[in-house]
Structures are given as C-alpha cells and as structure tokens.
Design a protein around this motif. Structure first.
Motif, mmCIF file in Angstrom:
data_model
loop_
_atom_site.group_PDB
_atom_site.id
_atom_site.type_symbol
_atom_site.label_atom_id
_atom_site.label_comp_id
_atom_site.label_asym_id
_atom_site.label_seq_id
_atom_site.Cartn_x
_atom_site.Cartn_y
_atom_site.Cartn_z
ATOM 1 N N SER A 62 0.824 -1.215 0.000
ATOM 2 C CA SER A 62 0.000 0.000 0.000
ATOM 3 C C SER A 62 0.853 1.257 0.000
ATOM 4 N N SER A 63 2.081 1.142 0.490
ATOM 5 C CA SER A 63 2.962 2.316 0.585
ATOM 6 C C SER A 63 3.403 2.829 -0.784
ATOM 7 N N ILE A 64 3.126 2.062 -1.836
ATOM 8 C CA ILE A 64 3.518 2.513 -3.169
ATOM 9 C C ILE A 64 2.765 3.782 -3.558
ATOM 10 N N SER A 65 1.695 4.058 -2.852
ATOM 11 C CA SER A 65 0.908 5.263 -3.137
ATOM 12 C C SER A 65 1.706 6.542 -2.904
ATOM 13 N N SER A 66 2.868 6.418 -2.219
ATOM 14 C CA SER A 66 3.690 7.608 -1.958
ATOM 15 C C SER A 66 4.621 7.951 -3.115
ATOM 16 N N LEU A 67 4.714 7.082 -4.111
ATOM 17 C CA LEU A 67 5.666 7.292 -5.206
ATOM 18 C C LEU A 67 5.025 8.161 -6.289
ATOM 19 N N LEU A 68 4.853 9.418 -5.992
ATOM 20 C CA LEU A 68 4.089 10.300 -6.867
ATOM 21 C C LEU A 68 4.871 10.787 -8.081
ATOM 22 N N LYS A 69 6.190 10.538 -8.127
ATOM 23 C CA LYS A 69 6.983 10.954 -9.284
ATOM 24 C C LYS A 69 7.103 9.869 -10.351
ATOM 25 N N LEU A 70 6.418 8.747 -10.135
ATOM 26 C CA LEU A 70 6.483 7.653 -11.102
ATOM 27 C C LEU A 70 6.000 8.114 -12.480
ATOM 28 N N PRO A 111 -11.257 4.289 -10.005
ATOM 29 C CA PRO A 111 -11.835 5.585 -10.358
ATOM 30 C C PRO A 111 -11.141 6.695 -9.601
ATOM 31 N N LYS A 112 -11.284 7.897 -10.123
ATOM 32 C CA LYS A 112 -10.721 9.028 -9.386
ATOM 33 C C LYS A 112 -11.506 9.213 -8.098
ATOM 34 N N PRO A 113 -10.818 9.588 -7.020
ATOM 35 C CA PRO A 113 -11.486 9.701 -5.722
ATOM 36 C C PRO A 113 -12.713 10.603 -5.748
ATOM 37 N N LYS A 114 -12.690 11.632 -6.582
ATOM 38 C CA LYS A 114 -13.804 12.587 -6.575
ATOM 39 C C LYS A 114 -15.002 12.090 -7.374
ATOM 40 N N ASP A 115 -14.816 11.003 -8.142
ATOM 41 C CA ASP A 115 -15.889 10.533 -9.005
ATOM 42 C C ASP A 115 -15.829 9.013 -9.071
ATOM 43 N N LYS A 167 -14.052 10.127 -17.551
ATOM 44 C CA LYS A 167 -14.228 11.573 -17.534
ATOM 45 C C LYS A 167 -13.337 12.210 -16.487
ATOM 46 N N ASP A 168 -12.586 13.202 -16.938
ATOM 47 C CA ASP A 168 -11.607 13.900 -16.092
ATOM 48 C C ASP A 168 -10.568 12.936 -15.516
ATOM 49 N N GLY A 169 -10.409 11.804 -16.157
ATOM 50 C CA GLY A 169 -9.412 10.824 -15.737
ATOM 51 C C GLY A 169 -8.612 10.364 -16.941
ATOM 52 N N LEU A 170 -9.006 9.217 -17.501
ATOM 53 C CA LEU A 170 -8.325 8.705 -18.682
ATOM 54 C C LEU A 170 -8.358 9.691 -19.842
ATOM 55 N N ASP A 171 -9.456 10.428 -19.955
ATOM 56 C CA ASP A 171 -9.570 11.340 -21.106
ATOM 57 C C ASP A 171 -8.602 12.513 -21.028
ATOM 58 N N LYS A 172 -7.865 12.633 -19.942
ATOM 59 C CA LYS A 172 -6.814 13.647 -19.862
ATOM 60 C C LYS A 172 -5.511 13.157 -20.507
ATOM 61 N N LEU A 173 -5.454 11.859 -20.814
ATOM 62 C CA LEU A 173 -4.277 11.280 -21.471
ATOM 63 C C LEU A 173 -4.471 11.411 -22.974
ATOM 64 N N PRO A 209 -3.367 1.243 -6.692
ATOM 65 C CA PRO A 209 -3.833 2.285 -5.767
ATOM 66 C C PRO A 209 -4.464 3.467 -6.495
ATOM 67 N N SER A 210 -5.411 4.101 -5.846
ATOM 68 C CA SER A 210 -6.078 5.265 -6.440
ATOM 69 C C SER A 210 -5.117 6.437 -6.602
ATOM 70 N N SER A 211 -3.960 6.378 -5.919
ATOM 71 C CA SER A 211 -2.978 7.460 -6.040
ATOM 72 C C SER A 211 -2.377 7.527 -7.438
ATOM 73 N N VAL A 212 -2.691 6.533 -8.287
ATOM 74 C CA VAL A 212 -2.182 6.545 -9.654
ATOM 75 C C VAL A 212 -2.567 7.836 -10.366
#
Length: 730
Positions: free
Chosen positions: A458-466, A503-507, A513-519, A480-483
């Motif tokens: 679960s600690s992999i969620s801290s690797l935000l520079k991946l 899914p994104k935490p907010k939705d 929408k506002d997730g994959l479509d940003k790629l 993890p949702s931190s992706v």
C-alpha cells in the motif's frame, strides 16, 4: 522542386520500396535475391548519407570528385527502378524459372555496377561550416548496418560450403553454428570470414572442431580487427549523448536481447535524453537516438515487428568487449565489478551510480545481494548515491525474489537508494517489495513485468513521481487510487488478470471523464471494459465515455479494445468516428458491433492489421473491407461474422498477406473469384465445422505459400488440385 531534392526523394522512395520487398518478400524470393537487394539498399542509404554530408560541409574543394561519383551512381538509377517494378509485379504470381533468372541477372548487374563505382568522396574536413558539429556526429558515408539474427543465419548458411542437414548427428553442429553467427554480431564481413574458415578442408565437420574455432584465438583476433573501425567511430565521431546511450547497453547482460519498449523508457527515466525540439517527446528523441546507433552499425537489430519496426536489439558482444577495454567509461565500471582488495579501496573513492545484477561472482554487489547478510555500514559505503537498480536474476523458485527483497529492505533501512530513479525487476519471480519502498520518493520507473506479483504494498501510493509503472504479466488485481496523482507517462497493466483500474477519488462512477480522457498523447492503448454490476445503463455510459475519448486520440497507432458483461462474456462495443485517429494502423476489437454507430466501412482505411472477435457482423466483411488499400493482416475470429456465405471479389484486398478465419460456426460457403487476394501468403482456417469445401478459386491464388487447417471436417478438399502449386498444407 529542385533536381537535387527530386533526386533525394527518388533515392529515398527506391530505398523504402526495396526495404519493403526485402522484409516482406522472403516468401516469394530466394535467399540470394534477398541478399543482393539488401546490398543495393545499403548503397542507396550510403548515397543519402554522402549527399547530406555534402550539404552540411560544402564540396567546393571536392566538386569534381563528387560530381563524378554522383554521375556514376545516377547511371544505375534506371536499372534500380526497373528491377523494382519487376520485383513488385512478381508478388501477384509465382515466378517461373525464366522470370527468376531475369530478375536474378538484373540484380547481379546492379550490384556489379555499384561495386565498380569509386569509393566514398574524400572530403576536406578543414572546410569551415556552421553545421560542423552536426556533421561530425552524423553517420559515416559508408553504410554499416548490422544484419539481424534471421538474415545473419541466412547469409551464413548461404555462404557456408558445408550443408547443415537436419540429421540427428548434425543438430549439435547447427547449434554451434548459430552460436558462431551470434558472436559475429551481424557484421557481414565477419560472417563471411567464418564461413570461409569453417568450409576449409582442414576443419572437420564436427561439433568439437567448430567449438574449438569459436573459442580459439583466431576468431578473437578476427573480431578485434573487424570491429576496430566501429570502436574508433564510437570514440571519435558520434556525440557524447549518443555514446552515453550506447554505454547503457553495458548494464544489460552480454548478448542480452533488449526490448526496444524497455530500452526507450529506461533511457528517458535515467535522464539520458535531452535537446528536445519544440513538440518532441523524450520517447521520440530516444527512438531517433536508437535509430542513429543502428544506422552507425553499433547496435544490432535482433527482431522486427510485422510492420518493420525494431522489436528487440542488442550490443554485439565483440564490440562490447573491444570498446570497454579502450574507453574511459570502463574504468569507472571496472572499479565496481571486482572484489580484489585494491579495487575495493578504490571503490570507496568512487560513487556507484547504477547497480546491474547479472549474477556474476566478479561484481561487488553480487555478494551483497545473494551472499551472507550485509551490515548497514557496508551498504552505506557502496549504495548511498545509487540512482538505478536493475536485476536480471531470472532463476526459478522463490530465492531470487527473497534475495532482492532483502537487499532492497536493507539498503532503504540504511538510508541508501533514497536517490533511486529506476527500479527494474523485470523477470524476477515474485520480488518481496518492502513497505519502506515509500521512501524512494525520486523513483520514476518501476518495472515489475513478468514477476507474477500478486499484490503491491500500500505504501507505493507515496511514489508520486512515477512516470512508468509496468505491471504487465503479473497477477495484480488492483492498483492504488494514487495513480491519478502520479506523473505517469507509461502504464502497462496485465490484461490476463484484468487489473482493475481505480476511479478518481472525486468521481466513483467513472474512470474516464476527467481521468483517462486527460491522457491525450497515447500511441498504444489496450483496454478491457467489464461491467461489475447488473446495471447495463452504467456500463453503456462507461463505453460511451471510452468511445468519446478514443475518438480524440490523434496520436493513437494501435488499439486493442474489449467489452465484457458482468459474467465475463463478450458484450457490446461502442465506437465513434475515427476521423481524428489519423495515425491508427492496428486494431483488435472484441465485442458486438451491431449497436455501434460506426460501420465497418467507416474504419480507418490506413489500417494495416485488423482483428475482429464476437463482432456479430451480418454484412460480409470480405465485401466491406475489400478496398482497404494497406490492409496486410485480417483475422476474423469467433462470431465475428454470423452469416452462411462469403465472397472475395476480383482485385479485392490488394495488399493482404495473412488471413485467418476462426470459429465461424455458420459459414458454409466461401467463394474466391479470379484475381482476388493477389498478395496472400498465409491462410489459416480453424474450427469452421460447416465449411465442407475450400473455395474453388483458392487454387488461383498463386502467391499462397501456407495453408493451415485446424479442427476442420475430414472431407474438406485440400488435395493438390484445389490449392496453388507452391502452397504447403500444414
């Protein structure tokens, strides 16, 4: 358009056409023809390189010499264009002996004329030019492409005066022959020398004798001589940046077959790519660097994809050895790969920046990873500044994963590896990732492909520079949702185990929408959509959102899209306009197209490969797709077509080479009219139980070389009167 620019484009066009013929024509041309085509192609490359060098440096002091060279080359241009026409026309029907003789003679004449042209123009390198730096790092005027593995073996067998028959006693002889070819590294002159040596009457045709040649001093001396010019070019002619990228090959095991996918992303993650032009991505520049190294004869292509792109490559072992013994970079590496006392003292004065575990006893880190427990003080001595850790421990069993996990845990606990940017454990069986991996906050690349891991800490969620997270061929079900907070550029998920995309935490209702479509810059997309509930409206909304997103991907080249219901069964696919998908050439679709707003005829006409499964088409795809001009491979799999008959019209599928018909249970009749499928080479029919007869027109498809029948009715008419003369039934 000027005459010179027209000439350059003509040369480029001829070279590309010859490349197509050489790579695609192995099924209708003999090996000697393919070899001569490669020689001519190399000379066209040489002309392009010389012309570019002249453009960069000017030729005022060499004008007469260059003009003569150019005139001599122009004399064979018409011959090249004529033989290209003959070669292209030979695709539509099998060549008779006379036609084969004519084309073979024409190719020989061209090779002979080119051989008679004077060597490359001598340029006065003192000519001042604003492009001097660019020209000094450009390719040599002499083409130096290395042969790939397949072509190398073909050249070896062709020039060898000893026939390698498939007898039991000679299987070992062929095996050592392949080893010799690999050691030649694709260098054609080296292959010819070995053929001459092995063909000598004093060399017995035995496994022991050939092994002795392979391991003997004569082979090593020959390799040193043949690769010396390439080493000089590496050290003196190519840019520092190219040399740095080339040196990265040293971190892979000797003769290791490296995936281009892996190499490109690692170069970017390591920070080796810079000098980007406006609009360029690091991956695009890295690809260009690799092509330059290949063009300069420093990197060998091992395998190519069906579309001609490089799939895997390697640094030839002889070049690697010779270069490392002469280059200053080796001194630093050497300090890190020995256990002698003196070098250990020296090592403390240096900084290990990269650890590449090859399971070699001579590496200082081999003892630390696979030996007895190493104390914290020792780890701090060596691994405080490491930025990359790559493991190639692909042994079976749990030991590799445990040892790597223990080493990672010890280093992180000792405040080492905290600067780590790359952690590549591809192929290590189930590595034990420590919870403290969260301390590797600088990590940009985490490669876990083929590790068969079942979960992530679960600690992999801290690797935000991946930027790269590779989970392909693992058993990981959730990420993890931190992706969504990471700086991901490359995300590889395992389709087999249907890794759940959060899914994104907010939705919580959608991942699009506002997730994959940003790629927006995706080039290769493989996506499996499966309903997790009985609510069809929710699934339809998801599929519509996916279709909207895909329709905007202007850089998309390859699409693999699957739709399944809550039971895992194929379900409806929703597709929208492909108008903006201007780069899309490969598609694999699983799911019904009956409710799609896009018809099969509206698919991109630039498609090269198309696979349909469970599409439930009611209109004959052989009619709908017949005029797609670039389609080379078509696979109609289970339930892709639900009617009882198909027909191939004259001149249909002008470029199709591979056709697969699988599990079309209702298909009873298939007609191939005269002139259809003019380039077809391979046909596979599988589990079409109601198709009692092969199409009568199949015997007129003279280009067909392989017919594969699997689980078909015994009474199907696969006799010699119903198939083309050169076709083999397998």
């Amino acid at each position: 358009m000027t005459d010179k620019s027209h000439d350059c484009k003509m040369v480029s066009s001829n070279k590309n056409t010859l490349f197509y013929i050489r790579t695609q024509g192995r099924r209708w041309l003999n090996n000697q023809m393919v070899h001569m085509i490669r020689l001519i192609e190399g000379e066209l490359t040489r002309k392009q390189e010389v012309s570019e060098l002249i453009r960069l440096r000017g030729h005022s002091r060499n004008k007469a010499y260059f003009k003569k060279w150019e005139k001599d080359f122009e004399d064979v241009t018409d011959d090249i264009e004529n033989v290209i026409k003959n070669l292209m026309s030979s695709r539509s029907s099998a060549m008779n002996r006379f036609e084969e003789f004519v084309i073979h003679s024409n190719l020989e004449d061209i090779v002979r004329k080119i051989a008679g042209i004077n060597d490359k123009p001598k340029f006065d390198v003192s000519v001042e030019s604003p492009h001097e730096e660019a020209s000094s790092s450009s390719s040599s005027p002499t083409s130096s492409h290395l042969l790939d593995d397949e072509t190398s073996l073909m050249v070896f067998k062709f020039h060898l005066k000893v026939k390698l028959k498939l007898k039991l006693k000679q299987k070992h002889l062929e095996k050592v022959g392949r080893e010799i070819v690999m050691k030649c590294g694709g260098l054609e002159s080296q292959i010819h020398q070995m053929c001459d040596l092995l063909s000598h009457q004093d060399v017995p045709r035995t496994h022991e004798a050939w092994t002795k040649v392979l391991e003997g001093p004569l082979f090593n001396i020959s390799q040193k001589h043949n690769w010396s010019k390439t080493v000089h070019k590496i050290n003196r002619q190519i840019s520092h940046q190219l040399r740095t990228c080339l040196f990265y090959f040293v971190y892979f095991p000797v003769e290791f077959e490296i995936s281009v996918r892996r190499l490109i992303v690692l170069w970017v993650a390591e920070g080796l790519i810079s000098h980007l032009n406006r609009g360029e991505t690091p991956e695009l520049v890295a690809q260009r660097y690799l092509e330059e190294l290949i063009d300069n004869g420093m990197v060998q292509v091992v395998k190519r994809k069906p579309n001609g792109k490089v799939k895997t490559c390697r640094l030839p072992s002889a070049l690697r050895q010779l270069w490392l013994t002469q280059t200053y970079e080796f001194r630093d590496l050497q300090n890190h790969t020995t256990t002698s006392p003196d070098s250990n003292v020296q090592l403390k004065k240096n900084i290990i920046s990269r650890v590449a575990d090859h399971l070699l006893d001579g590496n200082i880190w081999n003892n630390h990873i696979h030996g007895d427990t190493t104390d914290s003080t020792t780890l701090k001595t060596y691994y405080k500044k490491v930025i990359s850790f790559l493991s190639f421990d692909t042994r079976e069993g749990s030991k590799p994963g445990q040892q790597v996990g223990h080493f990672l845990k010890g280093c992180i606990s000792s405040d080492c590896f905290l600067l780590l940017r790359v952690l590549d454990l591809e192929g290590v069986y189930k590595p034990k990732l420590p919870k403290r991996i969260k301390r590797l906050t600088q990590l940009t690349y985490l490669g876990l492909r083929w590790t068969y891991l079942e979960s992530l800490p679960s600690s992999i969620s801290s690797l935000l520079k991946l930027q790269t997270l590779d989970l392909k061929h693992t058993s990981i079900h959730t990420i993890p949702s931190s992706v969504w907070k990471m700086e991901l550029r490359h995300l590889f998920l395992s389709e087999t185990y249907r890794t759940k995309f959060p899914p994104k935490p907010k939705d919580e209702d959608t991942t699009v929408k506002d997730g994959l479509d940003k790629l927006a810059n995706i080039k290769k997309l493989r996506l499996a959509c499966q309903s997790m509930s009985l609510n069809q409206d929710t699934m339809i909304a998801q599929l519509e959102a996916v279709a909207d997103w895909i329709s905007t991907l202007v850089h998309l080249q390859s699409l693999r899209l699957k739709s399944r219901n809550e039971k895992g069964e194929p379900w409806n696919l929703h597709l929208k306009s492909f108008e903006k998908n201007v780069s899309l050439t490969n598609m694999y679709l699983l799911g019904s197209l009956r409710r799609s707003s896009i018809l099969l005829s509206d698919f991109p006409h630039r498609l090269i490969e198309l696979t349909l499964s469970h599409s439930k088409l009611e209109d004959d795809p052989m009619i709908t797709l017949k005029d797609f001009p670039y389609l080379q491979k078509l696979c109609l799999l289970a339930e892709s077509y639900t009617e009882t008959s198909m027909v191939c019209k004259p001149q249909s599928f002008p470029q199709l080479q591979v056709l697969k018909i699988w599990v079309l249970e209702r298909l009873q009749e298939w007609n191939i009219e005269h002139g259809a499928l003019p380039c077809l080479k391979q046909l596979e029919i599988r589990s079409c139980q109601n198709l009692q007869r092969l199409p009568d027109g199949l015997k007129h498809v003279n280009t067909l070389l392989e017919l594969k029948l699997t689980n078909m009715p015994k009474e199907i008419n696969a006799g010699p009167d119903n198939i083309p003369p050169n076709c083999k039934v397998v």
